[in-house]
Motif scaffolding. Structure first.
Motif, PDB file in Angstrom:
ATOM      1  N   VAL A  48       0.831  -1.199   0.000  1.00  0.00           N
ATOM      2  CA  VAL A  48       0.000   0.000   0.000  1.00  0.00           C
ATOM      3  C   VAL A  48       0.869   1.254   0.000  1.00  0.00           C
ATOM      4  CG1 VAL A  48      -1.882  -1.167   1.182  1.00  0.00           C
ATOM      5  CG2 VAL A  48      -0.150   0.025   2.530  1.00  0.00           C
ATOM      6  N   HIS A  49       0.226   2.357  -0.292  1.00  0.00           N
ATOM      7  CA  HIS A  49       0.884   3.662  -0.391  1.00  0.00           C
ATOM      8  C   HIS A  49       1.843   3.884   0.784  1.00  0.00           C
ATOM      9  CE1 HIS A  49       1.233   8.064   0.068  1.00  0.00           C
ATOM     10  NE2 HIS A  49       0.987   8.131  -1.237  1.00  0.00           N
ATOM     11  N   GLY A  50       3.099   4.236   0.468  1.00  0.00           N
ATOM     12  CA  GLY A  50       4.090   4.524   1.498  1.00  0.00           C
ATOM     13  C   GLY A  50       4.969   3.359   1.891  1.00  0.00           C
ATOM     14  N   ASP A  51       4.597   2.139   1.492  1.00  0.00           N
ATOM     15  CA  ASP A  51       5.438   0.981   1.810  1.00  0.00           C
ATOM     16  C   ASP A  51       6.755   1.054   1.043  1.00  0.00           C
ATOM     17  OD1 ASP A  51       3.697  -0.227   3.577  1.00  0.00           O
ATOM     18  OD2 ASP A  51       2.744  -1.496   2.061  1.00  0.00           O
ATOM     19  N   ARG A  52       7.843   0.631   1.687  1.00  0.00           N
ATOM     20  CA  ARG A  52       9.143   0.575   1.024  1.00  0.00           C
ATOM     21  C   ARG A  52       9.294  -0.759   0.303  1.00  0.00           C
ATOM     22  NH1 ARG A  52       7.445   3.084   4.974  1.00  0.00           N
ATOM     23  NH2 ARG A  52       8.500   1.764   6.498  1.00  0.00           N
ATOM     24  N   LEU A  53       9.734  -0.686  -0.944  1.00  0.00           N
ATOM     25  CA  LEU A  53       9.894  -1.880  -1.775  1.00  0.00           C
ATOM     26  C   LEU A  53      11.329  -1.947  -2.280  1.00  0.00           C
ATOM     27  CD1 LEU A  53       8.451  -4.280  -3.281  1.00  0.00           C
ATOM     28  CD2 LEU A  53       8.198  -2.693  -5.215  1.00  0.00           C
ATOM     29  N   VAL A  54      12.085  -2.940  -1.811  1.00  0.00           N
ATOM     30  CA  VAL A  54      13.453  -3.136  -2.295  1.00  0.00           C
ATOM     31  C   VAL A  54      13.390  -3.837  -3.658  1.00  0.00           C
ATOM     32  CG1 VAL A  54      15.649  -4.324  -1.878  1.00  0.00           C
ATOM     33  CG2 VAL A  54      14.432  -3.243   0.027  1.00  0.00           C
ATOM     34  N   ILE A  55      14.142  -3.316  -4.620  1.00  0.00           N
ATOM     35  CA  ILE A  55      14.178  -3.917  -5.955  1.00  0.00           C
ATOM     36  C   ILE A  55      15.623  -4.252  -6.301  1.00  0.00           C
ATOM     37  CG2 ILE A  55      13.737  -3.554  -8.420  1.00  0.00           C
ATOM     38  CD1 ILE A  55      11.520  -1.627  -7.676  1.00  0.00           C
ATOM     39  N   ARG A  56      15.870  -5.530  -6.556  1.00  0.00           N
ATOM     40  CA  ARG A  56      17.200  -5.914  -7.060  1.00  0.00           C
ATOM     41  C   ARG A  56      17.271  -5.426  -8.504  1.00  0.00           C
ATOM     42  NH1 ARG A  56      20.930  -9.263  -4.819  1.00  0.00           N
ATOM     43  NH2 ARG A  56      20.392 -10.358  -2.874  1.00  0.00           N
ATOM     44  N   ALA A  91      20.446  -6.045   5.130  1.00  0.00           N
ATOM     45  CA  ALA A  91      20.769  -4.908   5.995  1.00  0.00           C
ATOM     46  C   ALA A  91      20.034  -3.651   5.533  1.00  0.00           C
ATOM     47  CB  ALA A  91      22.278  -4.670   6.004  1.00  0.00           C
ATOM     48  N   ILE A  92      19.989  -3.440   4.217  1.00  0.00           N
ATOM     49  CA  ILE A  92      19.283  -2.277   3.671  1.00  0.00           C
ATOM     50  C   ILE A  92      17.783  -2.403   3.920  1.00  0.00           C
ATOM     51  CG2 ILE A  92      18.570  -1.212   1.475  1.00  0.00           C
ATOM     52  CD1 ILE A  92      21.460  -1.582   0.511  1.00  0.00           C
ATOM     53  N   ALA A  93      17.222  -3.593   3.671  1.00  0.00           N
ATOM     54  CA  ALA A  93      15.792  -3.815   3.873  1.00  0.00           C
ATOM     55  C   ALA A  93      15.398  -3.574   5.330  1.00  0.00           C
ATOM     56  CB  ALA A  93      15.423  -5.226   3.442  1.00  0.00           C
ATOM     57  N   SER A  94      16.250  -4.023   6.242  1.00  0.00           N
ATOM     58  CA  SER A  94      15.977  -3.827   7.662  1.00  0.00           C
ATOM     59  C   SER A  94      16.097  -2.358   8.042  1.00  0.00           C
ATOM     60  CB  SER A  94      16.949  -4.670   8.493  1.00  0.00           C
ATOM     61  OG  SER A  94      16.764  -4.440   9.878  1.00  0.00           O
ATOM     62  N   LYS A 106       9.592 -12.445  -8.932  1.00  0.00           N
ATOM     63  CA  LYS A 106       9.032 -12.777  -7.630  1.00  0.00           C
ATOM     64  C   LYS A 106       8.999 -11.564  -6.707  1.00  0.00           C
ATOM     65  CE  LYS A 106      12.042 -15.996  -6.809  1.00  0.00           C
ATOM     66  NZ  LYS A 106      12.775 -17.088  -6.100  1.00  0.00           N
ATOM     67  N   VAL A 107       7.897 -11.448  -5.945  1.00  0.00           N
ATOM     68  CA  VAL A 107       7.799 -10.451  -4.875  1.00  0.00           C
ATOM     69  C   VAL A 107       7.833 -11.214  -3.564  1.00  0.00           C
ATOM     70  CG1 VAL A 107       6.445  -8.589  -3.864  1.00  0.00           C
ATOM     71  CG2 VAL A 107       6.408  -8.948  -6.340  1.00  0.00           C
ATOM     72  N   ILE A 108       8.889 -11.026  -2.786  1.00  0.00           N
ATOM     73  CA  ILE A 108       9.103 -11.797  -1.558  1.00  0.00           C
ATOM     74  C   ILE A 108       8.804 -10.924  -0.352  1.00  0.00           C
ATOM     75  CG2 ILE A 108      10.791 -13.113  -0.220  1.00  0.00           C
ATOM     76  CD1 ILE A 108      12.348 -13.438  -2.924  1.00  0.00           C
ATOM     77  N   SER A 109       7.819 -11.342   0.448  1.00  0.00           N
ATOM     78  CA  SER A 109       7.488 -10.609   1.678  1.00  0.00           C
ATOM     79  C   SER A 109       8.629 -10.766   2.675  1.00  0.00           C
ATOM     80  CB  SER A 109       6.186 -11.141   2.280  1.00  0.00           C
ATOM     81  OG  SER A 109       5.121 -10.991   1.363  1.00  0.00           O
ATOM     82  N   LEU A 110       8.878  -9.721   3.456  1.00  0.00           N
ATOM     83  CA  LEU A 110       9.995  -9.729   4.390  1.00  0.00           C
ATOM     84  C   LEU A 110       9.503  -9.869   5.825  1.00  0.00           C
ATOM     85  CD1 LEU A 110      12.135  -6.890   2.764  1.00  0.00           C
ATOM     86  CD2 LEU A 110      12.639  -9.333   2.760  1.00  0.00           C
TER      87      LEU A 110
END
Length: 489
Positions: A48-56, A91-94, A106-110
């Protein structure tokens, strides 16, 4: 254009007149964007709006389509290099509390995601605006721990408008994107095509100067963005390969000083080529640029502030505990102000790097860059090094960038870097690490003689170390962190 979400709408609606393609000719299309949108909408964990999404991020079409779809949904894009280690990505995702990561299809939930309480609970779709967070770009970490730089849609669009103006970009331009899309320099080459309607070709292979020159020639590239190491490697082969560069009109540079011999080599091969010497940092994208017509008259300068941005050199006045603007030729810290300046680091406790000084209202901020500059009588700026890179050797203040600029003029030198170290008595000294054009004992001795003849004895590095090659970071910058570790070993 009000936000980067509008770029998605342009491509989907067919109103976009530009082109984005890879080396095999695959183009960004509305179908690519629709597939990327479906991928994100069907994720196991709702985004949803505002969520951070890491993209390789790879230098490919699916990566760009995924970014556009994410902005369309109001997500915050956090690009990381495609081949980054899992520990670095974690580390970046955290650090930015990302909700998911995109790896290929693939979209992997963290599991590390920590739900956040929202102040406003909405029951209708959120509209993406210019003040929404668009990007968190992590610094390369060549001089310290990577930090997440927060940029709004308006920050990015402001920088795009300014850069497009002074680079004189037109719809007929063809840009070669050699840098990774996890690096803001690479990402902006893509955004140029999407916003201005020009064409960008994604170089999706490991950088090889011989192959890159062939691509520049075959693809009729008109604008070539490089970092110094790339520029030097390509320049070395120009007279040997003799590529057709008749269409090439501009060379842009970031990530460090472009040596004079490199500029001259390019200009000798392409006399009409415009070489843009520039200075910037991810925290404000770009700050200074030199009009290409002045490259020889103002050799070593990175010019004046870019359109829409103010830049000043300040020094702390010990008496009043306030900052005063430096006089001409006085060295101080560069501060910049404008709507391209970052919001903040994601981690408010992040140390080092730049620092924001808040003014009287929300956008009344100065960004202290942490870099040392001087300004001549005509208002042209000269980079003197990072404030923390200042080396005090035997009581003399040595500025690495000044020394490197001189050393790089020696025709024997391919790359050089000056670092601070400690001698056996624990005194601070300067060490020059050099990659020669040809690393032979004769050339090593000749360079030592050249240094004695061209540098004042008090400002000459105490030690010169010759290496077969100087390692670069993923973004093509000299890996100072690794060199410093080797010096301490």
């Amino acid at each position: 254009m009000f936000s980067l979400a509008d770029l998605f709408d342009r491509v989907i609606s067919g109103f976009w007149s530009g082109s984005l393609e890879n080396l095999t000719g695959e183009n960004l299309s509305n179908q690519c964007c629709e597939r990327a949108l479906s991928l994100l909408q069907l994720a196991d964990t709702p985004l949803v709006h505002g969520d951070r999404l890491v993209i390789r991020a790879q230098n490919d079409i699916p990566t760009v389509a995924t970014m556009l779809a994410a902005w369309h949904l109001g997500l915050v894009v956090v690009p990381v290099k495609g081949d980054a280690s899992q520990s670095a990505v974690s580390a970046i995702a955290s650090d930015c509390n990302a909700k998911a990561i995109v790896e290929g299809e693939k979209v992997i939930s963290l599991a590390t995601y920590r739900p956040q309480q929202r102040l406003f609970e909405l029951n209708t779709p959120v509209r993406v605006t210019g003040v929404d967070l668009a990007l968190i770009i992590y610094t390369s970490g060549s001089t310290g721990k990577p930090k997440g730089i927060m940029l709004t849609h308006q920050n990015v669009l402001t920088s795009l408008d300014s850069l497009s103006q002074y680079l004189r970009l037109a719809e007929t331009d063809r840009i070669l994107c050699l840098s990774p899309l996890s690096f803001d320099y690479g990402l902006y080459q893509v955004l140029f095509a999407l916003k201005t309607g020009c064409s960008t070709i994604l170089y999706d292979k490991t950088f090889n100067p011989l192959h890159a020159l062939k691509v520049i020639s075959d693809q009729k590239i008109s604008v070539l963005p490089i970092v110094p190491a790339m520029g030097a490697a390509l320049a070395k082969l120009l007279t040997l390969v003799k590529p057709d560069l008749s269409v090439l009109r501009a060379l842009t540079n970031t990530g460090g000083h472009l040596p004079e011999y490199v500029i001259r080599t390019w200009k000798e091969y392409c006399p009409a080529l415009d070489v843009f010497s520039m200075y910037g940092l991810t925290e404000c994208k770009r700050a200074l640029y030199l009009e290409p017509e002045l490259w020889e008259q103002k050799m070593g300068s990175v010019g004046k502030p870019i359109p829409g941005l103010d830049a000043r050199i300040f020094l702390m006045d010990a008496g009043s505990n306030a900052y005063r603007e430096a006089e001409a030729n006085e060295i101080g810290e560069l501060f910049v102000r404008g709507s391209g300046v970052m919001q903040a680091y994601y981690d408010p406790c992040a140390q080092g790097g730049a620092q924001i000084f808040n003014g009287l209202y929300r956008d009344d901020n100065w960004l202290a860059t942490g870099d040392l500059f001087s300004r001549d009588q005509e208002g042209f700026y000269y980079f003197r090094g990072r404030s923390k890179d200042l080396i005090k050797q035997a009581g003399f203040c040595l500025f690495p960038k000044d020394l490197e600029a001189v050393i790089d003029t020696c025709p024997l030198v391919h790359l050089s870097v000056v670092l601070g170290s400690l001698d056996k008595f624990q005194n601070e000294v300067a060490v020059c690490v050099v990659e020669l054009q040809e690393n032979t004992p004769e050339n090593q001795q000749q360079l030592k003689v050249w240094l004695k003849e061209n540098l004042d004895a008090d400002y000459t590095p105490r030690e010169v170390r010759f290496v077969e090659s100087i390692d670069l970071t993923a973004n093509g910058k000299i890996d100072k962190k690794k060199l410093e570790q080797e010096l301490q070993a």
